[in-house]
Design an enzyme around this catalytic site. Structure first.
Site, PDB file in Angstrom:
ATOM      1  N   ASP A  25       0.878  -1.033  -0.115  1.00 29.80           N
ATOM      2  CA  ASP A  25       0.002  -0.082  -0.029  1.00 29.80           C
ATOM      3  C   ASP A  25       0.860   1.420  -0.097  1.00 29.80           C
ATOM      4  OD1 ASP A  25      -2.669  -0.728  -0.063  1.00 29.80           O
ATOM      5  OD2 ASP A  25      -2.827  -0.907   2.136  1.00 29.80           O
ATOM      6  N   GLN A  26       1.590   1.264   0.812  1.00 34.49           N
ATOM      7  CA  GLN A  26       2.630   2.453   0.927  1.00 34.49           C
ATOM      8  C   GLN A  26       3.536   2.678   0.055  1.00 34.49           C
ATOM      9  OE1 GLN A  26       2.510   1.829   5.728  1.00 34.49           O
ATOM     10  NE2 GLN A  26       3.655   3.466   5.168  1.00 34.49           N
TER      11      GLN A  26
END
Lengths: 407, 407
Positions: free
Chosen positions: A172-173
Site C-alpha cells: 500500500d505505502q
C-alpha cells in the site's frame, strides 16, 4: 513562506491506506485536498482500529494517521445533486485520486473519460490492487495478499519461519509513494505543455519494483535467495551483516571491515575468517561465534567500543522507544497538532526539509463532512441550498457505523 | 510521445542504493541523468555483488539494478580540471542529487551554496543516513542500522524471533521515493516561480514516516504493538489476517467476513468465534485451528473454494516464482534490455502507466565513463582537449578494483 504545491487542487475519492497516504503527501506540501467521503459513514478506515481501542471515544488512529491536511466533504455521490457538485469540483480540480476496484468510477460516471470532458487538463490517478485489467481483475487486491504474490513475504527472517508478513503495509505505502511520483511528474509536464493525463498504479507492480534489485539478481544470475538460518540480515549477504544479542538487548552490525571488528570483539583467532568468500560461505557459523561474544557486554558498551573504531553498528529500538532517540528528537520527527475532538495528538512530521517551501501540517484529520459548508459555499451554493442538500441527505456529517475490525 | 521529465537535467553524485534509485526514477520518466562517478573505480556498487557471482564476468547486479537510464561520466572531481567540468555541467543542470556523508560536498566545493552561485535556480537534494546535523552526524548511516533505530526491525514476524531485518532495503528505498517526491515538488514550484532550493532527506525520518500509522497508534492510544506468536500478519490485527500452511505451500487470508470463511473451511463449530473482539483476543488459538484445516487441501483447492466466496485470499509466491504469475505477465512487469557487455538482461519495468507520457527504459546501466566523450563534447570540449583530459587521468573508463563484498 509558500509551499511547493500551493494552488494545486486534489479531489480525493480514495479510502483506507494507499490513496489517502498519497493525497496526504500532497497536502503536506500545500495542495488543497478535498476528501470525498461516503455520506453517513465516510472512509471505511474511520470505523476500524487496533486493539478495539479508540481515540477520544470513537476516532480511529488509522484514519487519523493518513488524513491530515485534508478537508472532508461527505456526500452521496450516487445522487443527481451529488453528481452536480462533484462535476463542479472536477471542473476546477488539478488532480483526481481514486482507489476503488477497477470499473467502479466508470459505473458512477466519474471515470477519467467522464471528467476529462468537463476538464480536459485533469490529471487522474487510479490505484488498484493488481492492475487495471488482466486475470486478477475480479480478485480482491489488498496489501497482505500482494505481499504474498509479489514474493515480499518470503524475504525476511529465516527460511524455517515460512512466510513473514512485513509489519508495515509495504505494498500500500510503496504504491502511495509511486502514485505521488507519477502525479507530480504529470503536474510538471502539464505545467510545461498544458496537457493532462490518466495514470494507473497498482500494488503488485509497485511491490515488485520495490524488490527490483532482488529480481535483477535472481533473473540475471540465475539464482535464488535462500534466507539463512541465522541473524544475517539479507539472504545475499555474508557475515557480519545482521543482528546480534547483547547482555541487555540487540545490536546490528552492517558491512564493517573484518579486522577492525575482530579487534573490537577482542578475539584474534577470528582473523582466520578474514576473506569475503569465507564470510559469505560460513556466515551462519560466524554469526553464532560473534554472538557468543556480543552477549557478554551490554549494547551501550559495544556501541562505545565499536563506534570508536568507526564500525557500522547501531542499537535495535522497539517502536515504542524510537521517540526517545536523541537524533529523532533533534530531527523534530514527532510533532503535536490540535484535533477538534481529540485535543492534542502526536503525528509524524514531513520526513524532509525544503529550504524555500517547507512542508507544513496545517490541519489535523477532518471530522466527517466537517468542510461541507465551506466547500459548497466556495462553489457558489447559498446557505439555503446547502441546508436543503443536508435535509435531503445529499450531504451529511453523521457517522453511522463503527465496527470492531482491525485496520 | 514525449516523457514527463523530458528536458530535465540531473547531475547525480550519488552511489550505492538510495540516491541511484531516486535518479533512476527520474530517468525512467525521461530526465537526462548524468552519473558522476569516481575516476577509475566508479560507484562502490560496481564492485559489490551477491553470492560472489557476477554478470558477464564482472558486472554487478546491484549496480545494474539501480542505474538504467543514466549516462556515466568518470571523472576526478578533486582535480582543478574536473572541477571546471562539474561547474560547467552545474550551470545547465536542473537537479543535483548526492548522498555523501554530510559535509563532503562542501569540502569538495560542490555544496548547494557553491552551485547556487553558478546556477541560482538549481534544485539540490542531499540524502543522508540520520539527518544533516545532530548527535548522529558522525555515525555511519546505512539501511540495516536505520531499520534498527527506527524500530522497523521489530515489526515483522513473531516476538520470539527477536529483530527481523527486512529483506528489502526498506529505508534506502523509501528515502529514494521521498527524495523523488520532494524533488518533483520543487521542480513544479520552480516552474511556477523560477525559484530553486535545497532539499535534505534522510533514511531515519523516511523510515519512521513509513511507519506513521504504527507510531500514531502507539503515541495516541498509549499502547505497544506486540508481535503475536502465530502467523497473524500484523500485531494490531485479529484472526484470520495472516498466513496459513496448506498441503503444498502457503495461503494468505486478509480481512474476510468470518461466516463466509467458516463456510469455506467447512466446520460450523467455528461460528462460536464470530465476534471481532474474540477474533482479536483469541487470534493465536484461532489461527492454529484454521491451520489444522488448511493443511488438508492444496493451495489451489483453497483458492478455488475461497475466491468463489469472494474471500480475500492469495497464494504465497517465492520471489523466483513471481515472474510466472499470470497477472505479472499480463502487467508486463519484467522486460528485457540490451546491455553492451552482458547482452540481454531482464529488468523490472516502470510500475505504473501514464497515458500521455509513458515511462521508458531507453538505456541499460552504463559502463564506467561510457559517456565521457559525448558529455564533454556537448560542453564544447574538442577531441584534443578530451584526449588530454584522458591522458592526464582527469577522466577515465577503467575499473580498477572489484571486491567480493556483498551488496
Amino acid at each position: 513562506m509558500q509551499q511547493a504545491l500551493e494552488g494545486v487542487k486534489v479531489l480525493d475519492f480514495s479510502q483506507l491506506l494507499q490513496g489517502p497516504y498519497a493525497t496526504q503527501m500532497m497536502g503536506d506540501l500545500g495542495a488543497d485536498v478535498i476528501k470525498v467521503e461516503r455520506n453517513g459513514t465516510g472512509d471505511i478506515y474511520r470505523g476500524m482500529t487496533f486493539f478495539n481501542k479508540w481515540i477520544a471515544g470513537d476516532e480511529s488512529p488509522c484514519f487519523m494517521a493518513w488524513n491530515r491536511n485534508k478537508r472532508s466533504l461527505a456526500i452521496d455521490i450516487k445522487s443527481e445533486e451529488g453528481k452536480a457538485i462533484i462535476y463542479k469540483l472536477a471542473k476546477e480540480t488539478d488532480v483526481v485520486v481514486e482507489n476503488f476496484r477497477p470499473g467502479v468510477m466508470k459505473r458512477l460516471g466519474y471515470s477519467y473519460d467522464d471528467l476529462k470532458k468537463i476538464n480536459p487538463k485533469i490529471i487522474y490517478c487510479s490505484a488498484s490492487g493488481w492492475g487495471a485489467d488482466g486475470p486478477y481483475l475480479s480478485r480482491p487486491g489488498q496489501d497482505l495478499l500482494v505481499q504474498a504474490v509479489s514474493g515480499a513475504i518470503m524475504t525476511s527472517g529465516k527460511a524455517s519461519y515460512g512466510p513473514v508478513a512485513l509489519g508495515t503495509a509495504l505494498c500500500d505505502q510503496v504504491n502511495g509513494l509511486n502514485s505521488v511520483y507519477a502525479i507530480l511528474s504529470a503536474l510538471f509536464y502539464r505545467e510545461r505543455t498544458g496537457k493532462g493525463q490518466e495514470i494507473k498504479t497498482n500494488l503488485l507492480s509497485s511491490a515488485i519494483a520495490f524488490q527490483m534489485q532482488d529480481f535483477f539478481a535472481i533473473q540475471n544470475l540465475g539464482t535464488k535467495f535462500e534466507r539463512p538460518e541465522s541473524g544475517i540480515g539479507h539472504p545475499g549477504n555474508g557475515a557480519p551483516f545482521g543482528t546480534y544479542k547483547t547482555k541487555d538487548g540487540y545490536l546490528t552490525i552492517a558491512m564493517s571491515p573484518w579486522p577492525k571488528l575482530v579487534e573490537a570483539l577482542g578475539d584474534n583467532t577470528l582473523m582466520q575468517y578474514n576473506d569475503p568468500k569465507v564470510l559469505y560461505n560460513q556466515r551462519d557459523e560466524i554469526h553464532s561465534i560473534i554472538e557468543t561474544i556480543t552477549v557478554t557486554k551490554t549494547t551501550d558498551e559495544w556501541l562505545e567500543i565499536m563506534l570508536g573504531l568507526d564500525l557500522w553498528v547501531a542499537r535495535v529500538y522497539d517502536q515504542s522507544e524510537v521517540e526517545h532517540n536523541p537524533q529523532v528528537i533533534h530531527n523534530n520527527t514527532f510533532v503535536e497538532v490540535e484535533h477538534p475532538k481529540a485535543g492534542k495528538v502526536k503525528v509524524t512530521n514531513i520526513p524532509f526539509t525544503m529550504s524555500e517551501t517547507p512542508g507544513k501540517i496545517s490541519r489535523p484529520s477532518p471530522m466527517l463532512g466537517q468542510h461541507n459548508q465551506e466547500i459548497l459555499e466556495a462553489l457558489g451554493y447559498t446557505s439555503e441550498a446547502i441546508k436543503k442538500l443536508t435535509d435531503d441527505n445529499i450531504i451529511s456529517s453523521e457517522v453511522i457505523n463503527k465496527s470492531d475490525n482491525s485496520c
